[in-house]
Design a protein around this motif. Sequence first.
Motif, short mmCIF file in Angstrom:
data_model
loop_
_atom_site.label_atom_id
_atom_site.label_comp_id
_atom_site.label_asym_id
_atom_site.label_seq_id
_atom_site.Cartn_x
_atom_site.Cartn_y
_atom_site.Cartn_z
N PRO A 1 54.91 32.99 26.35
CA PRO A 1 53.57 32.39 26.28
C PRO A 1 53.19 31.53 27.48
O PRO A 1 52.07 31.65 27.98
CB PRO A 1 53.63 31.57 24.98
CG PRO A 1 54.57 32.37 24.12
CD PRO A 1 55.63 32.86 25.06
N PRO A 2 54.09 30.66 27.99
CA PRO A 2 53.69 29.85 29.15
C PRO A 2 53.33 30.71 30.36
O PRO A 2 52.43 30.37 31.13
CB PRO A 2 54.94 28.99 29.44
CG PRO A 2 55.66 28.93 28.13
CD PRO A 2 55.45 30.28 27.52
N ASP A 3 54.03 31.84 30.53
CA ASP A 3 53.75 32.73 31.66
C ASP A 3 52.40 33.41 31.49
O ASP A 3 51.68 33.64 32.47
CB ASP A 3 54.85 33.78 31.80
CG ASP A 3 56.18 33.18 32.25
OD1 ASP A 3 56.19 31.99 32.64
OD2 ASP A 3 57.19 33.89 32.20
N LEU A 4 52.05 33.76 30.25
CA LEU A 4 50.75 34.37 30.00
C LEU A 4 49.63 33.39 30.33
O LEU A 4 48.64 33.73 30.97
CB LEU A 4 50.64 34.83 28.55
CG LEU A 4 49.27 35.37 28.14
CD1 LEU A 4 48.86 36.56 29.00
CD2 LEU A 4 49.28 35.76 26.66
N LEU A 5 49.78 32.15 29.89
CA LEU A 5 48.76 31.13 30.16
C LEU A 5 48.62 30.89 31.67
O LEU A 5 47.51 30.74 32.18
CB LEU A 5 49.11 29.84 29.43
CG LEU A 5 49.12 29.94 27.90
CD1 LEU A 5 49.65 28.65 27.29
CD2 LEU A 5 47.74 30.25 27.36
N ALA A 6 49.77 30.85 32.36
CA ALA A 6 49.73 30.67 33.81
C ALA A 6 49.03 31.84 34.48
O ALA A 6 48.26 31.67 35.43
CB ALA A 6 51.15 30.50 34.35
N ALA A 7 49.28 33.04 33.96
CA ALA A 7 48.67 34.24 34.54
C ALA A 7 47.15 34.21 34.38
O ALA A 7 46.42 34.59 35.29
CB ALA A 7 49.24 35.48 33.87
N ILE A 8 46.68 33.77 33.23
CA ILE A 8 45.24 33.68 33.01
C ILE A 8 44.61 32.76 34.05
O ILE A 8 43.56 33.05 34.62
CB ILE A 8 44.94 33.17 31.59
CG1 ILE A 8 45.36 34.23 30.56
CG2 ILE A 8 43.45 32.84 31.43
CD1 ILE A 8 45.29 33.74 29.13
N ARG A 9 45.27 31.65 34.32
CA ARG A 9 44.74 30.69 35.30
C ARG A 9 44.76 31.28 36.71
O ARG A 9 43.83 31.07 37.49
CB ARG A 9 45.53 29.39 35.23
CG ARG A 9 45.34 28.61 33.93
CD ARG A 9 46.05 27.26 33.97
NE ARG A 9 45.71 26.45 32.81
CZ ARG A 9 46.42 26.40 31.69
NH1 ARG A 9 47.54 27.12 31.59
NH2 ARG A 9 46.05 25.64 30.67
#
Length: 222
Positions: free
Chosen positions: A113-121
């Motif tokens: 999940p943290p990587d997905l959120l970072a990717a969105i940004r």
Amino acid sequence: MTRPVRVLVADDQALLRGSFRALVDSSEGLTTVGEAADGAETVELARALRPDVILMDVRMPRLDGIEATRRIRADAANAAVRVLILTMFDLDAYVFSALRAGASGFLLKDVPPPDLLAAIRVIAAGEALLAPAVTRRLIEEFARRPEPDRPLTRDLDGVTGREREVLTLIGTGLSNAEIAGHLHLSLATVKTYVGRLLAKLHARDRAQLVIIAYESGLVGRP
């Protein structure tokens, strides 16, 4: 106050859509603006809602994620909309086409999940993002194609020798930091080279540079 990054979630599985929505809405600076259960609905909502980022599943009914991406990116009204493909890569045989269609990045669905959120940004900020595993599969997929069409091939006459080196390494999936280490350059210098390549080759983002590196023959086929 900076407005939050607006996200549209597109997936045919209601449970996954709900999970992605809950994750996005729980993160500071991000918010979901809608959900789509198929590609056609995604195209409609993209135009109506103008999200910053679309989390796009590849395999969906009515219209798959690749064609939905193509239609969204071809619409001038969606010029600022970015598409982040989420895929189970082993099952998705057409992801290479999605890059050509205008996707700005790829992640596997089992991404933390943290990587997905970072990717969105990252995507919302105008950068491109290719997970290392996805880049490897992209390379393998390209290598298997005997006679690919070449819509993104660019004239490299104006590209310097060092820029070609950087483009070649981008094509192999290296990050800017890895390229800097490989060529013994500063990170800032590598970023400058990447910026020049984007301008000279009229590439939208790093994802297109990967394709150009292959289709121009800088990265050879096995």
